[in-house]
Scaffold this motif. Structure first.
Motif, mmCIF file in Angstrom:
data_model
loop_
_atom_site.group_PDB
_atom_site.id
_atom_site.type_symbol
_atom_site.label_atom_id
_atom_site.label_comp_id
_atom_site.label_asym_id
_atom_site.label_seq_id
_atom_site.Cartn_x
_atom_site.Cartn_y
_atom_site.Cartn_z
ATOM 1 N N ARG A 10 92.132 48.628 27.726
ATOM 2 C CA ARG A 10 93.473 48.129 27.407
ATOM 3 C C ARG A 10 94.306 47.968 28.670
ATOM 4 O O ARG A 10 95.058 46.999 28.825
ATOM 5 N N LEU A 11 94.187 48.922 29.577
ATOM 6 C CA LEU A 11 94.935 48.845 30.827
ATOM 7 C C LEU A 11 94.461 47.653 31.672
ATOM 8 O O LEU A 11 95.272 46.934 32.251
ATOM 9 N N VAL A 12 93.142 47.443 31.715
ATOM 10 C CA VAL A 12 92.617 46.292 32.462
ATOM 11 C C VAL A 12 93.050 44.996 31.789
ATOM 12 O O VAL A 12 93.428 44.032 32.459
ATOM 13 N N ARG A 35 103.064 47.584 29.409
ATOM 14 C CA ARG A 35 102.439 46.551 28.588
ATOM 15 C C ARG A 35 101.344 47.111 27.683
ATOM 16 O O ARG A 35 101.104 46.565 26.606
ATOM 17 N N ALA A 36 100.690 48.159 28.143
ATOM 18 C CA ALA A 36 99.628 48.763 27.339
ATOM 19 C C ALA A 36 100.169 49.760 26.319
ATOM 20 O O ALA A 36 99.421 50.253 25.473
ATOM 21 N N GLY A 37 101.486 50.069 26.398
ATOM 22 C CA GLY A 37 102.095 50.982 25.442
ATOM 23 C C GLY A 37 101.729 52.431 25.649
ATOM 24 O O GLY A 37 101.617 53.202 24.690
ATOM 25 N N ALA A 52 92.427 50.428 43.331
ATOM 26 C CA ALA A 52 91.413 50.662 42.302
ATOM 27 C C ALA A 52 91.721 49.851 41.048
ATOM 28 O O ALA A 52 90.817 49.295 40.409
ATOM 29 N N LEU A 53 92.997 49.766 40.693
ATOM 30 C CA LEU A 53 93.397 48.976 39.526
ATOM 31 C C LEU A 53 93.125 47.491 39.772
ATOM 32 O O LEU A 53 92.536 46.810 38.920
ATOM 33 N N ARG A 60 86.686 42.024 36.267
ATOM 34 C CA ARG A 60 86.744 41.286 35.009
ATOM 35 C C ARG A 60 86.638 39.775 35.287
ATOM 36 O O ARG A 60 85.969 39.040 34.554
ATOM 37 N N GLY A 61 87.304 39.322 36.349
ATOM 38 C CA GLY A 61 87.223 37.913 36.709
ATOM 39 C C GLY A 61 85.808 37.499 37.075
ATOM 40 O O GLY A 61 85.345 36.429 36.663
#
Length: 203
Positions: A10-12, A35-37, A52-53, A60-61
């Motif tokens: 969710r964070l990604v 945004r991820a709540g 790292a984030l 993912r890209g």
């Protein structure tokens, strides 16, 4: 997927959305958490540093680009056709997913080491290097040469050429330089780049 893995994804996901909508500079741990709540401190459990984030988002890209590349080259019968298909996918991805594309190759901002910055984090090298190795293999096959430094140099030059086409096209520079020919020119520019680095196809 367990709860921890789900939260990490969710964070990604939130990071990918932010990169695509607002660019790399806007990506921060606090905004990702919002945004991820989740609480502001939650991302630190998975991403101890900002690098790292960003690396997890960049991976993912590469996964997205890999899926598109595999689909585009599935029916390619010869190396030159496969290389052309990869080039078209690369430039199309850059134009469609501009923020992600710009982040993926900013290794000055990313953790490019073996572990991507965390003990169990994404191995960004394992996402980046296979793409270039495949490009080098195809260049070597197109030029009927062994997989030697000259093939790698040619592949790197072609990659730089394609990356430049993608960037200049997204910035509007190519359209300006080519005038009326610039609106739909990237396919022709890709072919010109292939011809320049590999030689024209035999008629």
């Amino acid at each position: 997927m367990d709860v921890e893995g789900s939260l990490r994804e969710r964070l990604v996901d939130a990071g990918v959305e932010l990169v695509l909508s607002e660019g790399t500079a806007s990506v921060g741990l606090r905004e990702i958490a919002r945004r991820a709540g989740v609480s502001h401190g939650a991302p630190r459990r998975y991403f101890p540093t900002h690098r790292a984030l960003l690396s997890a988002i960049a991976r993912r890209g590469f996964e997205e680009l890999g899926v598109r590349s595999a689909a585009a080259t599935a029916g390619a019968a010869v190396p030159r056709d496969e290389l052309a298909a990869l080039a078209r996918v690369y430039v199309a991805y850059a134009l469609e997913r501009r923020g992600m594309f710009e982040l993926m190759f900013r290794h000055d901002l990313l953790d490019s080491g073996e572990q991507g910055g965390t003990p169990d984090g994404p191995r960004l090298r394992e996402a980046t290097l296979p793409m270039f190795q495949r490009l080098t293999e195809l260049v070597a096959r197109c030029r009927a040469q062994a997989l030697e430094p000259s093939a790698a140099v040619t592949a790197a030059a072609l990659w730089a050429n394609l990356h430049g086409i993608a960037q200049l096209r997204s910035w509007g520079s190519l359209q300006l330089a080519l005038g009326g020919e610039g609106s739909d020119s990237h396919d022709r520019l890709i072919e010109a780049a292939l011809d320049a680095h590999l030689g024209p196809m035999a008629s």
